[in-house]
Write a protein that holds these residues in place. Structure first.
Motif, short mmCIF file in Angstrom:
data_model
loop_
_atom_site.label_atom_id
_atom_site.label_comp_id
_atom_site.label_asym_id
_atom_site.label_seq_id
_atom_site.Cartn_x
_atom_site.Cartn_y
_atom_site.Cartn_z
N LEU A 1 7.75 7.06 -3.56
CA LEU A 1 8.87 6.62 -4.39
C LEU A 1 8.92 7.39 -5.71
O LEU A 1 10.00 7.76 -6.18
N ALA A 2 7.75 7.63 -6.29
CA ALA A 2 7.70 8.36 -7.55
C ALA A 2 8.20 9.79 -7.39
O ALA A 2 8.77 10.37 -8.32
N VAL B 1 -0.52 -6.47 4.82
CA VAL B 1 0.79 -5.80 4.69
C VAL B 1 0.85 -4.89 3.47
O VAL B 1 1.70 -4.01 3.38
N LEU B 2 -0.06 -5.08 2.52
CA LEU B 2 -0.13 -4.18 1.36
C LEU B 2 -1.30 -3.21 1.45
O LEU B 2 -1.32 -2.20 0.74
N ALA C 1 -0.26 2.32 -2.03
CA ALA C 1 -0.42 3.50 -2.89
C ALA C 1 0.37 4.68 -2.35
O ALA C 1 1.00 5.44 -3.12
N ARG C 2 0.39 4.85 -1.03
CA ARG C 2 1.14 5.96 -0.43
C ARG C 2 2.63 5.78 -0.66
O ARG C 2 3.34 6.74 -0.99
N ALA D 1 6.94 -0.85 -4.73
CA ALA D 1 6.31 -0.60 -3.43
C ALA D 1 5.80 -1.90 -2.82
O ALA D 1 6.01 -2.18 -1.63
N ALA D 2 5.14 -2.72 -3.63
CA ALA D 2 4.63 -4.00 -3.14
C ALA D 2 5.76 -4.92 -2.71
O ALA D 2 5.69 -5.57 -1.65
#
Length: 319
Positions: A243-244, A229-230, A237-238, A266-267
């Motif tokens: 988000l950034a 799932v990560l 990373a995407r 994100a995680a």
């Protein structure tokens, strides 16, 4: 920890499962046993293993953990992959090299790319199935597993008559309670559509929501187990990058209770989403590294509203 009834079975499991792919390879016996015990103490009752995992050491290590607990947990093992061949010298050096490799991400990547850790794929035959389950039970120190899965099969092998008859014999002898397909989406869909398998295990890509397709394809109730799932397609990373670059999404995530760096947020979003995306079985995660168990346990405690919000935000950010 919240428990779930697996559709189409009589099994009951924690919604979070312990993935044991690195047990015995990246993480040694003592570290592995401590992590397994810690997970059990926090209510985790699903343990996913295979002959190929941990360079062939995962099943024997898990056997040590199972003593005195066998009737309190669910075990899934598989058939179809074996670990890469290791000579005597390599086996001796493994405990010495493991701490160094674990700390150097670049070295781990180089080793993977070299093919030195690539598993050996076996032809799916009745004899392979019979041999695999027999040997797995010996290595696990038990007389049965809850789930016995074809490991990364080709779609055309999933519903062959000789394969299905061999799996039926495994069930008839009481060596496994249910059979499954654990593999890529094409094989997972073929297994789900056939109606022969009680459980489907595959990577959960939040950009495509494959579990929805699996459930829609199955002719009746079926359980699903999700993993990666990560890590599916570098999704963490995407998502962190998106988000950034989009303050409004990061603000929305923080407002929903997700905090920390963009990578951490994100995680957290992906984990919260995973438990909403898979309501038909456990979500697998590796929890041998420091802090991983706590992070995953926290994710199981989000309510359905927060999980749904995370799923919606992740889908929009990755679109």
């Amino acid at each position: 920890m919240r428990q779930i009834e697996l559709p189409g079975t009589t099994l009951r499991s924690s919604i979070l499962g312990m993935g044991c792919a690195s047990l015995g390879s990246r993480y040694g016996t003592s570290t592995g046993l401590r992590a397994l015990e810690a997970a059990f103490d926090r209510g985790i009752t699903w343990y996913d293993v295979a002959p190929a995992y941990g360079a062939g050491e995962a099943e024997p290590i898990l056997a040590r953990f199972l003593k005195g607990k066998r009737d309190q947990v669910n075990i899934c093992t598989k058939a179809g992959l074996l670990p890469p061949h290791q000579g005597y010298a390599k086996r001796l050096l493994m405990p010495v090299a493991r701490p160094v490799v674990a700390k150097l991400k670049g070295l781990r990547s180089t080793i993977r790319q070299s093919g030195a850790t690539a598993n050996t794929r076996l032809p799916i035959t009745p004899q392979m199935i019979e041999t695999s389950i027999t040997r797995s039970l010996v290595r696990l120190g038990t007389d049965r597993v809850e789930i016995f899965a074809l490991h990364d099969p080709a779609p055309q092998d999933v519903n062959r008559d000789d394969v299905l008859r061999a799996l039926e014999r495994v069930i008839a002898r009481g060596q496994a309670r249910y059979i499954a397909v654990a593999g890529e989406l094409p094989a997972a869909l073929a297994g789900a559509a056939s109606g022969h398998f009680s459980l489907i295990q595959t990577a959960d890509d939040p950009a495509t929501d494959p579990l929805d397709n699996i459930l829609a394809t199955a002719p009746g109730p079926i359980a699903t187990v999700s993993h990666s799932v990560l890590g599916a397609g570098g999704v963490q990373a995407r998502l962190a990058a998106r988000l950034a670059g989009a303050p409004e999404w990061l603000t929305a995530a923080r407002a929903a209770g997700f905090d920390g760096t963009t990578e951490t947020v994100a995680a957290q979003l992906l984990l919260a989403r995973a438990f909403v995306a898979n309501g038909s079985g456990p979500v697998l995660a590796s929890m041998f590294g420091a802090g991983h168990l706590a992070i995953n346990i926290t994710a199981t405690r989000h309510n359905a509203v927060i999980g749904a919000a995370a799923r919606s935000l992740v889908r929009e950010a990755l679109a």
